[in-house]
Design a protein around this motif. Structure first.
Motif, PDB file in Angstrom:
ATOM      1  N   THR A  57       2.713  10.096   5.225  1.00 29.24           N
ATOM      2  CA  THR A  57       2.652  10.347   6.659  1.00 29.24           C
ATOM      3  C   THR A  57       2.316  11.812   6.908  1.00 29.24           C
ATOM      4  N   TRP A  64      -9.654   3.627  -0.267  1.00 29.65           N
ATOM      5  CA  TRP A  64      -9.694   4.453   0.934  1.00 29.65           C
ATOM      6  C   TRP A  64     -10.684   3.913   1.970  1.00 29.65           C
ATOM      7  N   GLY A  98      -7.333   2.006   3.243  1.00 25.43           N
ATOM      8  CA  GLY A  98      -6.858   3.359   3.020  1.00 25.43           C
ATOM      9  C   GLY A  98      -7.236   4.327   4.127  1.00 25.43           C
ATOM     10  N   TRP A  99      -7.004   5.618   3.870  1.00 28.76           N
ATOM     11  CA  TRP A  99      -7.050   6.617   4.937  1.00 28.76           C
ATOM     12  C   TRP A  99      -8.433   6.840   5.530  1.00 28.76           C
ATOM     13  N   GLU A 119       0.849  -1.195   0.000  1.00 23.39           N
ATOM     14  CA  GLU A 119       0.000   0.000   0.000  1.00 23.39           C
ATOM     15  C   GLU A 119       0.882   1.243   0.000  1.00 23.39           C
ATOM     16  N   SER A 156       0.006   7.435   9.350  1.00 22.93           N
ATOM     17  CA  SER A 156       0.108   6.930   7.988  1.00 22.93           C
ATOM     18  C   SER A 156      -1.266   6.941   7.319  1.00 22.93           C
ATOM     19  N   PHE A 157      -1.318   7.456   6.102  1.00 24.53           N
ATOM     20  CA  PHE A 157      -2.572   7.525   5.352  1.00 24.53           C
ATOM     21  C   PHE A 157      -2.413   6.714   4.066  1.00 24.53           C
ATOM     22  N   GLY A 158      -3.138   5.604   3.985  1.00 20.12           N
ATOM     23  CA  GLY A 158      -3.080   4.766   2.791  1.00 20.12           C
ATOM     24  C   GLY A 158      -3.778   5.428   1.611  1.00 20.12           C
ATOM     25  N   SER A 172       1.493   4.877   0.909  1.00 16.86           N
ATOM     26  CA  SER A 172       0.968   5.723   1.982  1.00 16.86           C
ATOM     27  C   SER A 172       1.793   6.992   2.106  1.00 16.86           C
ATOM     28  N   GLN A 185      -8.942   4.422   8.138  1.00 18.18           N
ATOM     29  CA  GLN A 185      -8.024   4.638   9.252  1.00 18.18           C
ATOM     30  C   GLN A 185      -8.416   5.823  10.140  1.00 18.18           C
TER      31      GLN A 185
END
Length: 540
Positions: free
Chosen positions: A170, A243, A248-249, A166, A175-177, A168, A252
């Motif tokens: 930061t 996402w 993904g973010w 993935e 961490s944002f996928g 990503s 998250q």
């Protein structure tokens, strides 16, 4: 002679009785299935080992050690067989429900074709057919990798862990996928669980890609449509899907910022339906209304669909396939929560149909409009798709009832206030109720399901059940992100296509004549004489 016949029949009866007695000592008939399937069905070796150990008379240390080793082997064999069967049940469940979702494509085709005019039948049907291979090939080339290339092990489908890359960034120490990178052309993931998962996810993508064909029907150039199907399946749908469903973010938001379990969408109110609804809105607005839809003063003219029975049948097929759409999203045949999912799917669709019918009949009109009845049914299904696993039966009904009112009001607003021509009401059904679906999860999730979802401990709980505003905020962010990202992506796609293919819309003379012969080379209804405007089929 008669005596010999009697002797023969008596001997035959005795032999049959003996055979039955012998058979019954091996396996007793089981009329209700409660005793069918036992230890002896698992493996031929393990039962023999256990049987021999139970009859053994040797009590020496060496014999006991040997027996323990044999017993351990038998237990391992049984455990492996149990695990294999568990994954097999899950995979069969996933594929059967996926096949139901694929059948929904026939429902989309019938609804859209029935609610449009007879002169465009072949063209509308062709779009609903061709979007499947166009989108699926885009999904195969790169869409699946972008969406699920970093999702991690598929625990209910065998635990294959090759989808592990993935991309990503930061931000704020988190961490944002963004998108996955494993599985382009399905390379390196030749695994039964992953391939079954691909089939299930591809038909979901197909549903999203098909939604704009209804809103842009009767004037969309086929070549523009065909290319858009590949782009949606290969890029636009998978990025947002990553996402939410690919780790993904948006998924998250819970683990990174404490917003519930992050953006949760059990079966696709935002990922599938809002995506399709936003693309339908952007496309219909950019391509413009059908000729004759609006007067100079902006007032709309009705352009009736040519075949209401076809549209009704399509709506019922969609409702049937939706049981697979929602219940199959458990990914596990042994997750009995799918019964709750199926019930909520049913009750919400009924609530949506009831509310839409009553509202258009008693509040906004004077007749129980059949097309709005169909769209109310579909609106309830779209709205319950995100929260179906997390709400009570009463919550499911309330969500459906609200969706029925919402679909009527948004349909009228889109047509009369925004002056956007949407022949089938796709924007109201999928767009507006896609938003309502995810927001309703943030309100009505009852806190009884979803422990560990998106890496967050505890069950998914909405505002009305003491969960606070966290989950609702995550749902709002996910919906707003969809509106912005899919809206911009769709606008760019249609702009580029407009340049590449020389316009997204057919020429006025083609639209007036009907798209079937000019675009497809064949009439949808052969042997039928049309009136001068080619709007209504007349018998010869």
């Amino acid at each position: 002679m008669i005596t010999k016949i009697k002797i023969f029949l008596f001997a035959l009866m005795l032999s049959l009785t003996a055979f039955n007695a012998t058979a019954q000592t091996t396996r007793v008939p089981d009329p209700n299935g409660s005793a069918t399937g036992n230890f002896t069905d698992i493996d031929t070796t393990a039962p023999k080992v256990v049987d021999s150990l139970s009859k053994s008379k040797d009590t020496t240390v060496a014999a006991l050690n040997n027996s323990v080793n044999k017993l351990a082997t038998a237990v391992t064999t049984v455990a492996n067989a149990d695990g294999h069967n568990k994954i097999a049940i899950n995979l069969v469940w996933l594929l059967i429900t996926g096949f139901l979702v694929f059948f929904m494509q026939a429902g989309f085709a019938l609804v859209e074709t029935g609610l449009t005019r007879a002169k465009n039948v072949a063209h509308t049907m062709a779009m609903n057919l061709f979007v499947y291979p166009a989108g699926a090939l885009g999904f195969f080339i790169c869409g699946f990798a972008i969406m699920f290339g970093g999702v991690g092990p598929l625990s209910t489908l065998g635990g294959f862990d090759g989808l592990n890359q993935e991309v990503s960034i930061t931000l704020f120490h988190h961490s944002f996928g963004l998108f996955g990178t494993k599985g382009f052309f399905m390379n390196g993931i030749y695994d039964v669980g992953v391939l079954g998962f691909f089939v299930f996810q591809a038909v979901f993508m197909d549903a999203a890609a098909t939604i704009p064909t209804g809103a842009m029907a009767e004037r969309w150039k086929f070549v523009s449509f065909a290319i858009s199907g590949v782009i949606i399946g290969g890029l636009i749908y998978p990025i947002y899907g990553n996402w939410v469903w690919g780790g993904g973010w948006l998924a998250q938001l819970g683990s990174n910022f404490g917003l519930g379990h992050g953006h949760v969408d059990f079966a696709g109110s935002s990922v599938v339906h809002l995506t399709g609804g936003v693309l339908a809105f952007v496309g219909a607005r950019m391509i413009g209304p059908r000729i004759g839809k609006y007067n100079k003063d902006g007032s709309p003219n009705a352009i009736p669909g040519h075949n209401i029975p076809m549209a009704v049948l399509g709506a019922l097929i969609l409702a049937f396939g939706w049981f697979g759409f929602n219940a199959g999203s458990t990914f596990a045949g042994n997750d009995l929560r799918f019964a709750v999912v199926a019930f909520n799917t049913m009750i919400a669709s009924c609530g949506g149909a009831l509310a839409a019918t009553v509202w258009i009949w008693c509040v906004r009109g004077s007749k129980p409009d059949v097309s709005m009845m169909c769209n109310g049914l579909l609106a309830g299904l779209v709205a319950i798709t995100a929260p179906c696993a997390f709400v009570t039966p009463l919550g499911g009904l309330i969500i459906g009832l609200i969706s029925g009112v919402l679909v009527v009001e948004v349909t009228l607003m889109v047509e009369r206030k925004m002056r956007i021509d949407d022949p089938v009401g796709a924007i109201a059904v999928h767009g507006a109720n896609g938003i309502w679906g995810v927001l309703s999860l943030g309100l009505f999730a009852d806190g009884l399901y979803g422990d560990g979802l998106n890496g967050v401990k505890g069950n998914v709980t909405g505002l009305f059940y003491g969960g606070g505003f966290g989950q609702l905020a995550a749902e709002f962010i996910g919906a707003a992100t969809n509106l912005i990202f899919i809206g911009i992506s769709g606008w760019l796609m249609f702009k580029v296509l407009n340049i590449i293919v020389g316009g997204n819309r057919v020429k006025p003379d083609v639209e007036l004549y009907g798209l079937d012969l000019p675009e497809m080379g064949i009439d949808g209804y052969s042997g039928i004489k049309m009136d001068k405007n080619s709007e209504t089929p007349l018998s010869r």
